[in-house]
Write a protein that holds these residues in place. Sequence first.
Motif, PDB file in Angstrom:
ATOM      1  N   GLU A  53       0.926  -1.053   0.029  1.00 47.43           N
ATOM      2  CA  GLU A  53       0.104   0.056   0.115  1.00 47.43           C
ATOM      3  C   GLU A  53       0.991   1.250  -0.042  1.00 47.43           C
ATOM      4  O   GLU A  53       0.743   2.274  -0.852  1.00 47.43           O
ATOM      5  CB  GLU A  53      -0.871  -0.056   1.078  1.00 47.43           C
ATOM      6  CG  GLU A  53      -2.015  -1.143   1.162  1.00 47.43           C
ATOM      7  CD  GLU A  53      -2.783  -1.168   2.390  1.00 47.43           C
ATOM      8  OE1 GLU A  53      -2.413  -0.787   3.417  1.00 47.43           O
ATOM      9  OE2 GLU A  53      -3.840  -1.865   2.429  1.00 47.43           O
ATOM     10  N   ARG A  54       1.920   1.185   0.812  1.00 47.51           N
ATOM     11  CA  ARG A  54       2.914   2.393   0.810  1.00 47.51           C
ATOM     12  C   ARG A  54       3.517   2.532  -0.380  1.00 47.51           C
ATOM     13  O   ARG A  54       3.696   3.925  -0.861  1.00 47.51           O
ATOM     14  CB  ARG A  54       3.896   2.460   1.919  1.00 47.51           C
ATOM     15  CG  ARG A  54       3.087   2.407   3.394  1.00 47.51           C
ATOM     16  CD  ARG A  54       4.227   2.488   4.516  1.00 47.51           C
ATOM     17  NE  ARG A  54       4.900   1.314   4.629  1.00 47.51           N
ATOM     18  CZ  ARG A  54       4.354   0.254   5.409  1.00 47.51           C
ATOM     19  NH1 ARG A  54       3.330   0.311   5.942  1.00 47.51           N
ATOM     20  NH2 ARG A  54       5.323  -1.020   5.515  1.00 47.51           N
ATOM     21  N   HIS A  55       3.884   1.528  -0.966  1.00 46.24           N
ATOM     22  CA  HIS A  55       4.729   1.527  -2.218  1.00 46.24           C
ATOM     23  C   HIS A  55       3.718   2.173  -3.574  1.00 46.24           C
ATOM     24  O   HIS A  55       3.884   3.144  -4.240  1.00 46.24           O
ATOM     25  CB  HIS A  55       5.167   0.327  -2.805  1.00 46.24           C
ATOM     26  CG  HIS A  55       6.290  -0.219  -2.163  1.00 46.24           C
ATOM     27  ND1 HIS A  55       7.639   0.392  -1.839  1.00 46.24           N
ATOM     28  CD2 HIS A  55       6.567  -1.644  -1.411  1.00 46.24           C
ATOM     29  CE1 HIS A  55       8.332  -0.400  -1.234  1.00 46.24           C
ATOM     30  NE2 HIS A  55       7.902  -1.429  -0.732  1.00 46.24           N
ATOM     31  N   PHE A  56       2.420   1.572  -3.402  1.00 40.10           N
ATOM     32  CA  PHE A  56       1.330   2.275  -4.473  1.00 40.10           C
ATOM     33  C   PHE A  56       1.199   3.476  -4.169  1.00 40.10           C
ATOM     34  O   PHE A  56       1.237   4.469  -5.192  1.00 40.10           O
ATOM     35  CB  PHE A  56       0.211   1.475  -4.127  1.00 40.10           C
ATOM     36  CG  PHE A  56      -0.630   1.849  -5.278  1.00 40.10           C
ATOM     37  CD1 PHE A  56      -0.580   1.138  -6.772  1.00 40.10           C
ATOM     38  CD2 PHE A  56      -1.677   2.527  -5.292  1.00 40.10           C
ATOM     39  CE1 PHE A  56      -1.419   1.556  -7.704  1.00 40.10           C
ATOM     40  CE2 PHE A  56      -2.738   2.997  -6.026  1.00 40.10           C
ATOM     41  CZ  PHE A  56      -2.442   2.329  -7.497  1.00 40.10           C
ATOM     42  N   ALA A  57       1.041   4.026  -2.813  1.00 37.28           N
ATOM     43  CA  ALA A  57       0.894   5.483  -2.514  1.00 37.28           C
ATOM     44  C   ALA A  57       1.990   6.426  -3.186  1.00 37.28           C
ATOM     45  O   ALA A  57       1.931   7.464  -3.831  1.00 37.28           O
ATOM     46  CB  ALA A  57       0.409   5.697  -1.150  1.00 37.28           C
TER      47      ALA A  57
END
Length: 72
Positions: A53-57
């Motif tokens: 989720e952090r990588h996508f954000a």
Amino acid sequence: MTHDRHAAERQRYRAALAGLPSIPRIVFLLHSLDRLNYEQIAFRIGEDVGAVERHFATALKHLVREIDGPPQ
């Protein structure tokens, strides 16, 4: 929209993707193009769902900033 404008937009998109660090780029492409969910991506890259989720954000923020420019 003209062909030249489409070409320029595609080039901006490609350049923005190329400017991403590798893991956020991979996560973005797996989710956006391959339609994998975060759990599937986490399994593939060996990280937990929160990291995905952090990588996508990170990827999304970078792409918006690079393609649309800074906030007005």
